[in-house]
Design an enzyme around this catalytic site. Structure first.
Site, short mmCIF file in Angstrom:
data_model
loop_
_atom_site.label_atom_id
_atom_site.label_comp_id
_atom_site.label_asym_id
_atom_site.label_seq_id
_atom_site.Cartn_x
_atom_site.Cartn_y
_atom_site.Cartn_z
N GLY A 77 0.85 -0.94 -0.18
CA GLY A 77 0.17 0.39 0.08
C GLY A 77 0.66 1.26 0.11
N GLU A 108 4.13 3.97 5.78
CA GLU A 108 2.62 3.79 5.51
C GLU A 108 1.55 4.35 4.34
OE1 GLU A 108 1.39 1.13 5.56
OE2 GLU A 108 1.30 -0.39 7.30
N ASP A 109 0.90 3.70 4.40
CA ASP A 109 -0.21 4.31 3.56
C ASP A 109 -1.30 4.28 4.81
OD1 ASP A 109 -0.91 1.54 4.47
OD2 ASP A 109 -1.55 1.09 2.90
N ASP A 137 -4.01 2.44 11.27
CA ASP A 137 -6.10 1.94 11.27
C ASP A 137 -5.47 1.59 12.63
OD1 ASP A 137 -8.66 1.86 10.95
OD2 ASP A 137 -7.96 0.14 9.75
N PHE A 196 -13.86 3.56 4.65
CA PHE A 196 -12.79 2.36 3.65
C PHE A 196 -12.33 3.44 2.92
CE2 PHE A 196 -10.80 -0.70 1.92
CZ PHE A 196 -9.96 -1.80 3.25
N ARG A 228 -5.40 -0.82 -6.63
CA ARG A 228 -4.44 0.18 -6.03
C ARG A 228 -3.84 1.49 -7.31
NH1 ARG A 228 -2.39 -2.76 -1.78
NH2 ARG A 228 -2.29 -4.48 -1.01
P1 IMP Z 1 -3.03 -1.60 10.99
O1 IMP Z 1 -2.62 -2.66 11.27
O2 IMP Z 1 -5.30 -1.87 12.02
O3 IMP Z 1 -3.31 -0.22 11.21
O4 IMP Z 1 -3.50 -1.55 10.18
C1 IMP Z 1 -2.90 -0.97 8.69
C2 IMP Z 1 -3.45 -1.40 7.04
O5 IMP Z 1 -4.30 -1.87 7.48
C3 IMP Z 1 -3.30 -0.13 6.27
O6 IMP Z 1 -1.73 -0.36 5.70
C4 IMP Z 1 -3.83 -0.42 5.26
O7 IMP Z 1 -2.96 -1.82 4.37
C5 IMP Z 1 -5.07 -1.67 5.76
N1 IMP Z 1 -5.66 -0.38 5.61
C6 IMP Z 1 -6.67 -0.53 6.95
N2 IMP Z 1 -7.77 1.16 6.66
C7 IMP Z 1 -7.49 1.12 4.87
C8 IMP Z 1 -9.15 1.51 4.52
O8 IMP Z 1 -9.43 2.31 4.69
N3 IMP Z 1 -8.40 1.07 2.61
C9 IMP Z 1 -7.19 0.30 2.38
N4 IMP Z 1 -6.53 -0.45 3.07
C10 IMP Z 1 -6.87 0.39 4.62
MG MG Z 2 -1.03 -1.26 4.20
#
Ligand code: IMP
Ligand code: MG
Length: 212
Positions: free
Chosen positions: A77, A132-133, A136, A185, A198
């Site tokens: 991402g 990081e993208d 979350d 999302f 993507r």
């Molecule tokens: P975390 O471990 O929950 O912080 O998740 C981080 C990863 O979840 C990000 O790097 C994304 O790859 C994915 N992610 C979280 N929210 C979204 C979204 O809204 N769209 C797409 N990918 C997401």
């Molecule tokens: Mg990611």
């Protein structure tokens, strides 16, 4: 698994209630709901992304104070963001990439983070910027931060394009945040839904109904 994004109420065809979603009126959260690309609602346009990435690059450059940087992108991402951000940083930078799995094919994390691809080179004594993208729940970055700190980098900072603070499970914040968003999302500019979308040039909202 539901493909329905949690952002629309019945009758709400176009135009999101951004106040209900937690948006304020700050510059970072300008409502772009009237703009569309390929029928998708655009949250941040390519121009808004470029402007913000330029600002982030300038800030990161200032903080580096002339020192070198290792940028570590979280595949897949963050690839678009890392490429653009690196060109906005006026310092000598090298790249490395890690890959983790946490999301499977759905929208929500399983909770477990697994390292699929490790760093190619040691980061000991280096200035490291994890790119990081989306931040979350924080599970991914908390896992990576712990892993990287074991290698004793000189500095370890985090740059994330998007931040969803309301979804946080782990206690972690990024040093550089592009845009802070509510629980939406999103897809595009590197971000996927089940590996799709993507390559959309803008950051768009995942449609409420999947056409397939
Ligand atoms: P975390 O471990 O929950 O912080 O998740 C981080 C990863 O979840 C990000 O790097 C994304 O790859 C994915 N992610 C979280 N929210 C979204 C979204 O809204 N769209 C797409 N990918 C997401
Ligand atoms: Mg990611």
């Amino acid at each position: 698994m539901s493909l329905r994004a949690p952002v629309r109420r019945p009758g709400e065809r176009k135009g999101l209630d951004f106040h209900r979603l937690g948006f304020g009126k700050s510059r970072d959260t300008v409502c772009m709901a009237t703009m569309t690309f390929q029928g998708l609602e655009v949250l941040y346009s390519r121009q808004q992304i470029a402007d913000r990435v330029a600002e982030m690059g300038a800030q990161i450059s200032r903080d580096l104070n002339g020192e070198k940087l290792v940028m570590v992108g979280v595949l897949k991402g963050a690839a678009f963001f890392l490429v653009d951000l690196s060109r906005a940083i006026g310092a000598e930078a090298t790249f490395d990439f890690v890959a983790v799995s946490s999301y499977g094919k759905g929208q929500r994390s399983s909770g477990a983070v697994k390292l699929i691809k490790d760093l190619d080179q040691s980061i000991e004594g280096k200035n490291v910027l994890v790119v990081e993208d989306i931040l979350d729940t924080g599970l991914t970055l908390a896992y990576l931060r712990k892993l990287f700190l074991q290698q004793h980098p000189k500095t370890l900072r985090i740059a994330t394009l998007l931040d969803k603070p309301s979804r946080r499970v782990e206690k972690i914040e990024a040093d550089y945040v592009g845009f802070s968003i509510p629980n939406l999302f999103v897809i595009g500019y590197g971000m996927d839904f089940a590996e799709r979308y993507r390559n959309l040039p803008d950051i768009c909202l995942m449609p409420a109904e999947n056409p397939e």
